[in-house]
Design a protein around this motif. Sequence first.
Motif, PDB file in Angstrom:
ATOM      1  N   HIS A 192      82.038  53.120 125.946  1.00 60.11           N
ATOM      2  CA  HIS A 192      81.076  53.177 124.851  1.00 60.11           C
ATOM      3  C   HIS A 192      81.708  53.796 123.611  1.00 60.11           C
ATOM      4  N   LYS A 193      82.400  54.929 123.820  1.00 63.83           N
ATOM      5  CA  LYS A 193      83.006  55.605 122.677  1.00 63.83           C
ATOM      6  C   LYS A 193      84.109  54.750 122.042  1.00 63.83           C
ATOM      7  N   GLN A 194      84.854  54.037 122.870  1.00 65.07           N
ATOM      8  CA  GLN A 194      85.899  53.155 122.340  1.00 65.07           C
ATOM      9  C   GLN A 194      85.288  52.038 121.509  1.00 65.07           C
ATOM     10  N   TYR A 195      84.197  51.475 122.003  1.00 67.64           N
ATOM     11  CA  TYR A 195      83.509  50.418 121.238  1.00 67.64           C
ATOM     12  C   TYR A 195      83.018  50.960 119.904  1.00 67.64           C
ATOM     13  N   LEU A 196      82.403  52.148 119.913  1.00 63.26           N
ATOM     14  CA  LEU A 196      81.904  52.732 118.669  1.00 63.26           C
ATOM     15  C   LEU A 196      83.036  52.957 117.668  1.00 63.26           C
ATOM     16  N   ALA A 197      84.194  53.398 118.174  1.00 61.68           N
ATOM     17  CA  ALA A 197      85.350  53.593 117.289  1.00 61.68           C
ATOM     18  C   ALA A 197      85.791  52.271 116.671  1.00 61.68           C
TER      19      ALA A 197
ATOM     20  N   LEU B  53      77.569  45.970 131.333  1.00 63.53           N
ATOM     21  CA  LEU B  53      76.645  45.518 130.291  1.00 63.53           C
ATOM     22  C   LEU B  53      77.410  45.217 129.007  1.00 63.53           C
ATOM     23  N   LEU B  54      78.341  46.088 128.659  1.00 55.55           N
ATOM     24  CA  LEU B  54      79.114  45.899 127.432  1.00 55.55           C
ATOM     25  C   LEU B  54      79.914  44.587 127.486  1.00 55.55           C
ATOM     26  N   THR B  55      80.574  44.357 128.621  1.00 58.49           N
ATOM     27  CA  THR B  55      81.356  43.128 128.798  1.00 58.49           C
ATOM     28  C   THR B  55      80.446  41.901 128.772  1.00 58.49           C
ATOM     29  N   GLY B  56      79.294  42.012 129.437  1.00 58.20           N
ATOM     30  CA  GLY B  56      78.345  40.898 129.453  1.00 58.20           C
ATOM     31  C   GLY B  56      77.843  40.561 128.059  1.00 58.20           C
TER      32      GLY B  56
ATOM     33  N   LEU C  86      69.487  39.125 124.907  1.00 57.20           N
ATOM     34  CA  LEU C  86      69.742  40.344 125.684  1.00 57.20           C
ATOM     35  C   LEU C  86      68.872  40.372 126.935  1.00 57.20           C
ATOM     36  N   ASN C  87      67.634  39.937 126.834  1.00 57.84           N
ATOM     37  CA  ASN C  87      66.756  39.873 128.007  1.00 57.84           C
ATOM     38  C   ASN C  87      67.316  38.915 129.057  1.00 57.84           C
ATOM     39  N   SER C  88      67.911  37.826 128.613  1.00 61.17           N
ATOM     40  CA  SER C  88      68.540  36.886 129.548  1.00 61.17           C
ATOM     41  C   SER C  88      69.715  37.544 130.261  1.00 61.17           C
ATOM     42  N   LEU C  89      70.485  38.330 129.531  1.00 59.36           N
ATOM     43  CA  LEU C  89      71.621  39.032 130.134  1.00 59.36           C
ATOM     44  C   LEU C  89      71.136  40.062 131.148  1.00 59.36           C
ATOM     45  N   PHE C  90      70.066  40.781 130.815  1.00 59.93           N
ATOM     46  CA  PHE C  90      69.509  41.736 131.772  1.00 59.93           C
ATOM     47  C   PHE C  90      69.183  41.022 133.091  1.00 59.93           C
ATOM     48  N   ALA C  91      68.581  39.861 133.013  1.00 57.19           N
ATOM     49  CA  ALA C  91      68.226  39.107 134.213  1.00 57.19           C
ATOM     50  C   ALA C  91      69.474  38.732 135.010  1.00 57.19           C
TER      51      ALA C  91
ATOM     52  N   GLY D 243      78.293  36.766 123.462  1.00 55.14           N
ATOM     53  CA  GLY D 243      78.359  36.639 122.016  1.00 55.14           C
ATOM     54  C   GLY D 243      77.287  37.406 121.271  1.00 55.14           C
ATOM     55  N   ILE D 244      76.720  38.441 121.901  1.00 56.94           N
ATOM     56  CA  ILE D 244      75.659  39.207 121.233  1.00 56.94           C
ATOM     57  C   ILE D 244      76.079  40.635 120.914  1.00 56.94           C
ATOM     58  N   LEU D 245      77.274  41.049 121.322  1.00 60.74           N
ATOM     59  CA  LEU D 245      77.760  42.388 120.994  1.00 60.74           C
ATOM     60  C   LEU D 245      78.213  42.412 119.532  1.00 60.74           C
TER      61      LEU D 245
END
Length: 446
Positions: free
Chosen positions: A68-73, A373-376, A433-438, A381-383
Amino acid sequence: MTLASRIEKIHCGTFDAEQYWRDPHLAKLPGLTDSENLRIVSVMDELLFTFCSPSETLITRKAMNRAHKQYLAEIGFRFQSNSFDLDGELKEQGKSMLQLLFETDTDMFALGNLAMENVELEPFAAIPFTREASERHGFVCRIPDMETIRKVNTKTYSTEMKERLDLPNISLIVNHSFELQEVGAKLLREGSFLIKDNYGVSGKGNLLIDSPSILERIIAYTASQEKKGKFSQFVVEPYLDKQTDFSCQFVIDEYGESRILSLQKLANDEFAYQESYTPEPEFVDFLERAGYFELMRSTAEQLYRDGYYGHVCVDSMQLKNGELVPLVEINARKSMSLIKNQMDQYLAPQELKGNLRYYSITSTNAGLQFIDLLTGMEEAGILYKQGQLAGIIPLTANTLTINRKPGKPYKGRIYVSMVGQHESARKEMHQRLNSLFAELSLQVLN
């Protein structure tokens, strides 16, 4: 953007500040204690990264997730943070972040050889142990007296403020179960009404009374606490048919000067916070014409006269008949909407907007990691990545997995910023994102 060699400010916080302000002898309204929810709230301090610059540090109860911290950076948020958990033992789970910081050895959280002189401690909310932690570690601490902070954060203070500002006031203060019975019976003859705990927050401590039987149960529950030596103090008011919740964030400096920082509309569910989003320009203009912002400045003046300075969030609403209720309650601390405003400032150079919201989930996947979750999100294509016109920024990680346990369902939560130039783009991100959660076998509860 590189990290500074000298730390100027430390951010930390406890998001359920109200429980640490509350008098232990104050009677409570009935309610279930959800231990999983309490653990989630305890790690919401991750959200405070939004206030950090490269010369500032965030100290969190649990070390931030590395992915998470790496992504934020990568998207521009660079800051120092602790690499260890502050609450390593089970007995420490009930302690606030400020108490944990007070009890933590200085050399445990000093970050390398960075200069730490004249560092300012800025908490999400000033609670007990804020000043003590600052004194122990030599931090600069600019907060009012703790009794003042406790007072201005009560629902009774907000009720009295309406009178001082000559605002229409339908709220009543009751100080005993007998009063609650008398006042409640009168209100119930006119319709449903609310009982508010003096330190209730975000869905906890607000009870809707719509029948005599429910009122009698609350009265009996309150009376039983009074017999054990506790005292009662609640605010009661008719239930209003509202159309819009919104809030104003401002800050008062030590010399009494106030500055309005933000205005946000809110989506609430059963009185609980769910989402902050940007109001339409027409709505802001309506508030300006109605004298709303001048009223906020007057509120700031009254708070300062009572000895308070620091961050403030005032909850307000507009009723379905168009009537404005400018002061519902005062929260003398930072807020979720202020965090949303921090993200607004981050997105503004890209001419983007974002809604701050959360998703409560339940799962039986004991092997779930935040990076899954981050990879998904990235593969779908939503990150959000810098330069994109739409995407989702995950604002927390530990809230998702803090309750994870083998073979049993557990609750988690993920806070996000839904980014896009238009509302349609943000809605599309929500659906994807809801589809990814599923796909990850995560059931969304809200």
